[in-house]
Design a protein around this motif. Structure first.
Motif, PDB file in Angstrom:
ATOM      1  N   ALA A  48       0.829  -1.209   0.000  1.00  0.00           N
ATOM      2  CA  ALA A  48       0.000   0.000   0.000  1.00  0.00           C
ATOM      3  C   ALA A  48       0.864   1.259   0.000  1.00  0.00           C
ATOM      4  O   ALA A  48       0.568   2.233  -0.694  1.00  0.00           O
ATOM      5  CB  ALA A  48      -0.927  -0.009   1.213  1.00  0.00           C
ATOM      6  N   ILE A  49       1.957   1.247   0.771  1.00  0.00           N
ATOM      7  CA  ILE A  49       2.864   2.396   0.811  1.00  0.00           C
ATOM      8  C   ILE A  49       3.469   2.645  -0.558  1.00  0.00           C
ATOM      9  O   ILE A  49       3.558   3.791  -1.026  1.00  0.00           O
ATOM     10  CB  ILE A  49       3.965   2.176   1.869  1.00  0.00           C
ATOM     11  N   SER A  50       3.918   1.581  -1.226  1.00  0.00           N
ATOM     12  CA  SER A  50       4.504   1.719  -2.564  1.00  0.00           C
ATOM     13  C   SER A  50       3.513   2.337  -3.542  1.00  0.00           C
ATOM     14  O   SER A  50       3.865   3.221  -4.335  1.00  0.00           O
ATOM     15  CB  SER A  50       4.965   0.354  -3.081  1.00  0.00           C
ATOM     16  N   ASP A  51       2.271   1.898  -3.486  1.00  0.00           N
ATOM     17  CA  ASP A  51       1.246   2.458  -4.364  1.00  0.00           C
ATOM     18  C   ASP A  51       1.017   3.939  -4.085  1.00  0.00           C
ATOM     19  O   ASP A  51       0.866   4.752  -5.004  1.00  0.00           O
ATOM     20  CB  ASP A  51      -0.066   1.693  -4.196  1.00  0.00           C
ATOM     21  N   CYS A  52       1.006   4.305  -2.812  1.00  0.00           N
ATOM     22  CA  CYS A  52       0.779   5.706  -2.443  1.00  0.00           C
ATOM     23  C   CYS A  52       1.927   6.596  -2.922  1.00  0.00           C
ATOM     24  O   CYS A  52       1.711   7.723  -3.376  1.00  0.00           O
ATOM     25  CB  CYS A  52       0.612   5.829  -0.921  1.00  0.00           C
ATOM     26  N   VAL A  53       3.157   6.093  -2.805  1.00  0.00           N
ATOM     27  CA  VAL A  53       4.324   6.865  -3.244  1.00  0.00           C
ATOM     28  C   VAL A  53       4.276   7.082  -4.751  1.00  0.00           C
ATOM     29  O   VAL A  53       4.526   8.194  -5.243  1.00  0.00           O
ATOM     30  CB  VAL A  53       5.629   6.141  -2.842  1.00  0.00           C
ATOM     31  N   GLU A  69     -10.112   2.927   6.210  1.00  0.00           N
ATOM     32  CA  GLU A  69      -8.820   3.574   6.019  1.00  0.00           C
ATOM     33  C   GLU A  69      -8.011   3.576   7.319  1.00  0.00           C
ATOM     34  O   GLU A  69      -8.547   3.799   8.411  1.00  0.00           O
ATOM     35  CB  GLU A  69      -9.007   5.007   5.522  1.00  0.00           C
ATOM     36  N   ASN A  70      -6.690   3.334   7.199  1.00  0.00           N
ATOM     37  CA  ASN A  70      -5.775   3.354   8.333  1.00  0.00           C
ATOM     38  C   ASN A  70      -4.567   4.227   7.965  1.00  0.00           C
ATOM     39  O   ASN A  70      -3.938   4.006   6.917  1.00  0.00           O
ATOM     40  CB  ASN A  70      -5.300   1.945   8.666  1.00  0.00           C
ATOM     41  N   TYR A  71      -4.255   5.196   8.826  1.00  0.00           N
ATOM     42  CA  TYR A  71      -3.164   6.120   8.564  1.00  0.00           C
ATOM     43  C   TYR A  71      -2.010   5.861   9.529  1.00  0.00           C
ATOM     44  O   TYR A  71      -2.215   5.389  10.655  1.00  0.00           O
ATOM     45  CB  TYR A  71      -3.662   7.559   8.681  1.00  0.00           C
ATOM     46  N   PRO A  72      -0.764   6.168   9.117  1.00  0.00           N
ATOM     47  CA  PRO A  72       0.409   5.862   9.948  1.00  0.00           C
ATOM     48  C   PRO A  72       0.419   6.660  11.247  1.00  0.00           C
ATOM     49  O   PRO A  72      -0.015   7.817  11.281  1.00  0.00           O
ATOM     50  CB  PRO A  72       1.586   6.242   9.039  1.00  0.00           C
ATOM     51  N   PRO A  73       0.928   6.051  12.334  1.00  0.00           N
ATOM     52  CA  PRO A  73       0.979   6.752  13.628  1.00  0.00           C
ATOM     53  C   PRO A  73       1.982   7.899  13.621  1.00  0.00           C
ATOM     54  O   PRO A  73       1.819   8.870  14.358  1.00  0.00           O
ATOM     55  CB  PRO A  73       1.387   5.646  14.603  1.00  0.00           C
ATOM     56  N   VAL A  74       3.052   7.777  12.804  1.00  0.00           N
ATOM     57  CA  VAL A  74       4.053   8.831  12.676  1.00  0.00           C
ATOM     58  C   VAL A  74       4.479   8.908  11.214  1.00  0.00           C
ATOM     59  O   VAL A  74       4.237   7.993  10.427  1.00  0.00           O
ATOM     60  CB  VAL A  74       5.294   8.552  13.568  1.00  0.00           C
ATOM     61  N   GLN A  75       5.135  10.000  10.849  1.00  0.00           N
ATOM     62  CA  GLN A  75       5.587  10.172   9.476  1.00  0.00           C
ATOM     63  C   GLN A  75       6.812   9.289   9.181  1.00  0.00           C
ATOM     64  O   GLN A  75       7.603   8.985  10.061  1.00  0.00           O
ATOM     65  CB  GLN A  75       5.937  11.639   9.221  1.00  0.00           C
ATOM     66  N   ASN A  76       6.952   8.909   7.907  1.00  0.00           N
ATOM     67  CA  ASN A  76       8.112   8.150   7.426  1.00  0.00           C
ATOM     68  C   ASN A  76       8.357   6.853   8.212  1.00  0.00           C
ATOM     69  O   ASN A  76       9.487   6.475   8.487  1.00  0.00           O
ATOM     70  CB  ASN A  76       9.379   9.015   7.484  1.00  0.00           C
ATOM     71  N   ARG A 277       9.035   3.317  -9.030  1.00  0.00           N
ATOM     72  CA  ARG A 277       8.451   2.459 -10.060  1.00  0.00           C
ATOM     73  C   ARG A 277       9.185   1.113 -10.124  1.00  0.00           C
ATOM     74  O   ARG A 277       8.580   0.052 -10.246  1.00  0.00           O
ATOM     75  CB  ARG A 277       8.530   3.160 -11.419  1.00  0.00           C
ATOM     76  N   LEU A 278      10.519   1.180 -10.069  1.00  0.00           N
ATOM     77  CA  LEU A 278      11.301  -0.058 -10.089  1.00  0.00           C
ATOM     78  C   LEU A 278      11.003  -0.920  -8.865  1.00  0.00           C
ATOM     79  O   LEU A 278      10.793  -2.135  -8.978  1.00  0.00           O
ATOM     80  CB  LEU A 278      12.799   0.275 -10.131  1.00  0.00           C
TER      81      LEU A 278
END
Length: 432
Positions: A48-53, A69-76, A277-278
């Motif tokens: 899911a992270i790869s798709d969002c990026v 929907e679930n969002y990250p507790p902290v950034q990065n 993409r790679l």
């Protein structure tokens, strides 16, 4: 005296991860209260992270079950760390562990004593009556009563291989309280005398297990054991090579991504999109390849486990079993291997080692007009382990075939139902 007794549990999907469809390992639950294995949800979050990026969207993922929907507790945060921070479902884990403990050994009590409100551990079992008996009841009641004097008594303390027999210690599958005494060549199956008046009433090719030559059945079981050992060596080798291949692929995949990441340092804006993409393409293809290899690995490991069981049971029955028990083991083990072989044969096309090839672009310094960072390919390296195993399986089918054993030296037309049990006429067969 103790025997293994597993409680029959109707667990449904309560203890099954909806991603891997296996029993939970380190169960983690989402705010919507749906639970998944930690590794499974980590892999799901990573995709899911790869798709969002790639789509330049805010990082989040949807619950695989309810799509919340679930969002990250902290950034990065990495997918692994995100999954690790999810709360553990201790209650579900505790219930699963508690149910697993129900597979403990339970005592078997003398049935005659229990009928008289007494509890004494059983040390014997009557094969005809199917009763468990203590030493006192066996000696002074069962063996001295004229009607029981010809019954066969099993000393449970000496029957080490009994609990390993497939199909219930030589008991009929259709009549679990009746002993297997007959082999039907028409249906190529084991049965009891009660079966003769129902499913096998019209069969003509029947033979008592008492008529089977003990030396012949030993030879067949020895063939089964020998070929099983050879198949086990092949499957062990296949398991080792597959594990090594998966480990190597994981290492090569990591090296490709890490080396590429080093080269894109300093020209972040253009290379971020190319690298994402790679990574997405490589991870997706890698997961498909590893999934294919892992699926066949699991089947081989299960096959290897069953081969160990066949080997253990075959060795035990050769040392301690009588000819009936050896024949039952021979039949059931041959069927088990045949079923497993069918399953492996169905997966033969997936039984290949993979090789990850990477062709990097030479002029990486001239990145301004690049449209890709390189090409990768997973190349199959054919290794037909299934064919090697099948060769020995065919030997078992031909040289350890129960039908060939019971028909040896006996013309089919001579196999009359009256020969089913020595001293038992068709008019004395049990009525259902």
């Amino acid at each position: 005296m103790y025997i293994n007794a597993m409680a029959s549990l109707e667990e449904g999907n309560v203890f099954t991860c909806s991603i891997c469809l296996e029993k939970f390992t380190s169960p983690k639950y989402l705010p919507c209260l749906h639970t998944f294995c930690e590794l499974c949800i980590a892999s799901f979050i990573s995709s899911a992270i790869s798709d969002c990026v790639i789509q330049r969207k805010r990082v989040y993922f949807l619950c695989p079950v309810c799509r919340r929907e679930n969002y990250p507790p902290v950034q990065n945060i990495s997918a692994e760390e995100w999954a690790k921070r999810l709360p553990t479902n201790y209650q579900l884990q505790a219930i699963a562990d508690s149910l697993a403990k129900q597979s403990i050994s339970k005592p078997v009590f003398c049935e005659s004593c229990r009928d008289n409100n007494e509890e004494n551990i059983a040390t014997f079992r009557c094969k005809q009556c199917q009763h468990y008996l203590c030493e006192t009841c066996c000696t002074f009641i069962h063996q001295r009563v004229k009607g029981f004097s010809l019954h066969t008594i099993i000393d449970l303390r000496k029957s080490k291989f009994q609990n390993d027999l497939i199909g219930g210690q030589g008991l009929c599958t259709d009549h679990p309280d009746k002993e297997i005494t007959v082999y039907c060549s028409n249906h190529e199956t084991l049965c009891c005398t009660f079966c003769l008046t129902s499913k096998h009433s019209d069969c003509t090719y029947l033979i008592s297990l008492d008529e089977i030559n003990v030396e012949d059945v030993k030879l067949h079981v020895d063939t089964l054991d020998g070929e099983t050992q050879k198949m086990k060596k092949i499957s062990n080798m296949a398991v080792r090579k597959l594990k090594k291949n998966i480990k190597g692929l994981n290492l090569e995949k990591g090296q490709i991504l890490s080396k590429t990441a080093e080269k894109i340092h300093g020209i972040k804006e253009n290379l971020d999109a190319l690298y994402s993409r790679l990574a997405h393409s490589l991870n997706t293809t890698h997961e498909e390849t590893i999934s294919k290899l892992t699926l066949f690995l699991e089947k081989l490991e299960l096959f290897d486990k069953n081969l160990s069981k066949v080997s253990r049971v075959s060795s035990a029955v050769m040392d301690e079993g009588n000819r009936k028990q050896m024949f039952v083991v021979l039949t059931n083990m041959q069927q088990l291997i045949s079923d497993q072989m069918k399953d492996l044969s169905a997966q033969r096309k997936q039984a290949n080692l993979a090789q990850l090839k990477w062709n990097a672009v030479d002029a990486i310094e001239t990145l301004a007009n690049l449209t890709k960072l390189g090409d990768f390919e997973y190349v199959d390296q054919p290794v037909d382990w299934v064919k090697q195993i099948d060769r020995h399986c065919r030997i078992i089918a031909n040289d350890a075939n129960p039908r060939e054993l019971v028909c040896r030296g006996l013309k089919m037309k001579d196999m009359n139902p009256i020969r089913i049990l020595p001293g038992l006429s068709t008019g004395m067969l049990p009525k259902i």
